[in-house]
Motif scaffolding. Structure first.
Motif, PDB file in Angstrom:
ATOM      1  N   ILE A   1     -44.279  24.613  -9.575  1.00  0.00           N
ATOM      2  CA  ILE A   1     -43.936  25.825  -8.433  1.00  0.00           C
ATOM      3  C   ILE A   1     -43.972  27.253  -8.653  1.00  0.00           C
TER       4      ILE A   1
ATOM      5  N   GLN B   1     -44.912  29.040 -11.559  1.00  0.00           N
ATOM      6  CA  GLN B   1     -46.274  29.860 -11.071  1.00  0.00           C
ATOM      7  C   GLN B   1     -45.523  31.008 -10.707  1.00  0.00           C
ATOM      8  N   ALA B   2     -43.894  31.116 -10.549  1.00  0.00           N
ATOM      9  CA  ALA B   2     -43.968  31.910  -8.854  1.00  0.00           C
ATOM     10  C   ALA B   2     -43.226  32.957 -10.102  1.00  0.00           C
TER      11      ALA B   2
ATOM     12  N   LEU C   1     -45.939  34.308 -12.358  1.00  0.00           N
ATOM     13  CA  LEU C   1     -47.124  35.692 -10.983  1.00  0.00           C
ATOM     14  C   LEU C   1     -45.900  37.197 -11.958  1.00  0.00           C
TER      15      LEU C   1
ATOM     16  N   GLY D   1     -38.895  32.221   2.301  1.00  0.00           N
ATOM     17  CA  GLY D   1     -39.473  32.710   1.221  1.00  0.00           C
ATOM     18  C   GLY D   1     -39.632  34.494   1.907  1.00  0.00           C
TER      19      GLY D   1
ATOM     20  N   LEU E   1     -47.958  22.372  -1.991  1.00  0.00           N
ATOM     21  CA  LEU E   1     -47.281  23.571  -2.750  1.00  0.00           C
ATOM     22  C   LEU E   1     -48.158  24.030  -4.258  1.00  0.00           C
TER      23      LEU E   1
ATOM     24  N   VAL F   1     -50.515  27.413  -4.151  1.00  0.00           N
ATOM     25  CA  VAL F   1     -50.261  28.509  -4.786  1.00  0.00           C
ATOM     26  C   VAL F   1     -50.962  28.544  -6.174  1.00  0.00           C
TER      27      VAL F   1
ATOM     28  N   ALA G   1     -53.567  30.843  -5.189  1.00  0.00           N
ATOM     29  CA  ALA G   1     -53.910  32.745  -3.823  1.00  0.00           C
ATOM     30  C   ALA G   1     -53.770  32.240  -5.069  1.00  0.00           C
ATOM     31  N   LEU G   2     -53.220  32.556  -6.544  1.00  0.00           N
ATOM     32  CA  LEU G   2     -52.826  33.468  -7.646  1.00  0.00           C
ATOM     33  C   LEU G   2     -54.551  33.704  -7.960  1.00  0.00           C
TER      34      LEU G   2
ATOM     35  N   GLY H   1     -43.726  39.188  -4.400  1.00  0.00           N
ATOM     36  CA  GLY H   1     -44.457  37.815  -4.604  1.00  0.00           C
ATOM     37  C   GLY H   1     -43.735  36.635  -4.952  1.00  0.00           C
ATOM     38  N   SER H   2     -43.583  37.117  -6.899  1.00  0.00           N
ATOM     39  CA  SER H   2     -42.687  35.703  -7.259  1.00  0.00           C
ATOM     40  C   SER H   2     -41.594  35.446  -6.451  1.00  0.00           C
TER      41      SER H   2
ATOM     42  N   ILE I   1     -42.888  32.709  -3.003  1.00  0.00           N
ATOM     43  CA  ILE I   1     -42.981  31.310  -3.877  1.00  0.00           C
ATOM     44  C   ILE I   1     -41.634  30.587  -4.562  1.00  0.00           C
TER      45      ILE I   1
END
Length: 318
Positions: free
Chosen positions: A43, A46-47, A50, A105, A176, A180, A183-184, A223-224, A227
């Motif tokens: 997670i 991925q944050a 982004l 968040g 999650l 994520v 969503a990305l 957004g990052s 997350i």
């Protein structure tokens, strides 16, 4: 390997991980805890991907947003500031409360907007990265000196009596991680995603074609942070004690960064693959050679940079 085949493999992998949670003895096994941390780091990776992989803005402050999400959850869950005695009387109602996790968040995202507007409007490249790193240290010092509200250097203790099993942590972490990623995927196929890629590839050309580059970059940064804040909230439900040294540790920034680079920066599945591979290497080295595991981990990263400079997801391209 075609994109469709890769999607099928990913779907089967997620189904296998979900079903594995209900195997006899799985919850009490070491592998269960191992996978939970893989999900958590995936997670975070991925944050970072982004804002850095898709947005081209290398941030070194995601540990700050992770810590803000963790502190927000711990303070709300501890029960004395916003919800009063409800948390004390019914602590289990707020166990993995989605509203509390979302607030973690949102606090992180709000901080990202506040700091991102001046940084992204003035700084680029290494200077922006150093600015975000400095922000992380500022947040840590502020929370240490926050008095009773933040618990000072000790931190905040959440009601650990709600813990029965690691199963909800595992399932929420898996959900999650997958959520994520989906969503990305949708985001990067949208008009905003195309604008973000355009800003990453050539900011001047994007601006000349009518894209509000500052707005696009700040949105990716926020957004990052959102997350990362949700990941921090998830970690609070695992550790129950949120302190400045635990949640603002630079490993929450450095390890996801390494995982993303090894897996493939700017790819959808790269951060997840990198999290599985690199955390396995780190954990195996820690168990097998505890005195030398930083050396093994460092050598692994060096070899990956030498022979897989574009990440595991782009091996077929080479």
């Amino acid at each position: 390997m075609s994109a469709r085949m890769l999607n099928w493999i990913a779907a089967l992998g997620v189904a296998a991980l979900a079903l594995a949670a209900f195997l006899p003895g799985a919850v009490d096994s070491y592998a269960f805890s191992f996978l939970f941390f893989v999900f958590l780091y995936a997670i975070m990776a991925q944050a970072w991907n982004l804002v850095a992989g898709f947005g081209g803005q290398v941030s070194l402050g995601n540990h700050a947003f992770f810590g803000l999400g963790a502190y927000t959850t711990a303070i709300l869950w501890s029960g004395n500031y916003l919800w009063g005695s409800l948390y004390d009387a019914y602590p289990r109602i707020y166990y993995f409360d989605p509203v509390t996790m979302a607030l973690g968040g949102l606090v992180a995202a709000l901080a990202a907007v506040i700091i991102g507007l001046p940084l992204l409007s003035k700084l680029r490249g290494d200077y922006f990265a150093l600015g975000t790193l400095g922000f992380g240290e500022i947040v840590k010092v502020v929370l240490i000196n926050g008095g009773d509200f933040t618990g000072g250097a000790f931190g905040v203790v959440a009601p650990a009596g709600t813990f029965d099993t690691l199963l909800p942590h595992y399932l929420v972490g898996l959900g999650l991680m997958v959520g994520v990623a989906l969503a990305l995927r949708l985001l990067m196929r949208s008009r905003y995603g195309l604008a973000l890629i355009a800003v990453r590839d050539d900011e001047m050309a994007a601006s000349a074609n009518g894209i509000d580059t500052l707005k696009v970059k700040v949105a990716a940064f926020a957004g990052s942070a959102f997350i990362a804040g949700v990941a921090g909230s998830l970690y609070t439900y695992y550790i129950f004690h949120v302190g400045p040294d635990s949640v603002f540790d630079l490993n929450w920034m450095l390890l996801p960064l390494m995982m993303t680079v090894v897996g493939g920066t700017g790819t959808l599945f790269g951060p997840i693959l990198g999290a599985f591979v690199m955390y396995a290497v780190f954990d195996l080295a820690r168990i097998a050679v505890p005195d030398y595991h930083p050396v093994i981990s460092g050598l692994t990263i060096i070899l990956a940079m030498l022979f897989l400079p574009k990440g595991l997801m782009r091996v077929r391209g080479r």
